[in-house]
Write a protein that holds these residues in place. Sequence first.
Motif, mmCIF file in Angstrom:
data_model
loop_
_atom_site.group_PDB
_atom_site.id
_atom_site.type_symbol
_atom_site.label_atom_id
_atom_site.label_comp_id
_atom_site.label_asym_id
_atom_site.label_seq_id
_atom_site.Cartn_x
_atom_site.Cartn_y
_atom_site.Cartn_z
ATOM 1 N N TYR A 1 -17.467 -3.525 -31.751
ATOM 2 C CA TYR A 1 -16.410 -4.111 -32.572
ATOM 3 C C TYR A 1 -15.389 -3.054 -32.976
ATOM 4 N N SER B 1 -12.317 -4.227 -34.755
ATOM 5 C CA SER B 1 -11.623 -4.749 -35.926
ATOM 6 C C SER B 1 -12.206 -6.112 -36.289
ATOM 7 N N MET C 1 -10.861 -13.146 -37.704
ATOM 8 C CA MET C 1 -10.532 -12.446 -36.471
ATOM 9 C C MET C 1 -11.639 -11.472 -36.103
ATOM 10 N N ALA D 1 -12.142 -8.383 -33.013
ATOM 11 C CA ALA D 1 -11.663 -7.641 -31.844
ATOM 12 C C ALA D 1 -12.791 -6.707 -31.416
ATOM 13 N N TYR D 2 -13.004 -6.616 -30.109
ATOM 14 C CA TYR D 2 -14.027 -5.713 -29.602
ATOM 15 C C TYR D 2 -13.643 -5.204 -28.233
ATOM 16 N N LYS E 1 -10.661 -5.157 -23.424
ATOM 17 C CA LYS E 1 -10.526 -5.555 -24.820
ATOM 18 C C LYS E 1 -10.508 -7.078 -24.956
ATOM 19 N N ASN F 1 -9.896 -10.197 -28.057
ATOM 20 C CA ASN F 1 -9.469 -10.579 -29.409
ATOM 21 C C ASN F 1 -9.738 -12.063 -29.597
ATOM 22 N N ALA G 1 -9.296 -15.207 -32.512
ATOM 23 C CA ALA G 1 -8.742 -15.663 -33.790
ATOM 24 C C ALA G 1 -9.380 -16.991 -34.161
ATOM 25 N N GLU H 1 -9.190 -17.162 -27.893
ATOM 26 C CA GLU H 1 -9.858 -15.956 -27.399
ATOM 27 C C GLU H 1 -9.047 -15.397 -26.236
#
Length: 142
Positions: A76, A78, A84, A86-87, A94, A96, A98, A110
Amino acid sequence: METMNKTAITVETTVHAPVAKVWACWNEPQHITNWAFASDDWHAPHAENDLREGGKFKTTMAAKDGSMGFDFKGVYTSLKDQGMIAYTILDGRKVNIAFTAKGEATHIVETFEAEDNLLPELQQDGWQAILDNFKKYVEANR
């Protein structure tokens, strides 16, 4: 395995459940093992999740007949609680995600960087199938 020109692929759905329920089902290992696969001939026999920045996750996805399987792993980068994630997947791509509350429903978007060795359309279909399976699982377990 870093890619030079990364193609971003987006999948999305609206789950008819509150964001708190959607968040729990997305992140708790006892739920992940019930939805993290693209078709009924696969399953997710194991999941681990350390949901924090710098935390790692691992989900084992395998064919039910034992013919193939793999560990989907990442770190991870964020997080915003119920909003949210992010990884970075271990191959460097990457992702993300939401989560947006829409009354008693939750919209999920996604976006992920495509692999070089598979057609983007196949990747989109596979990730969408997993997301659709997630929606089905959450809505059946409200």
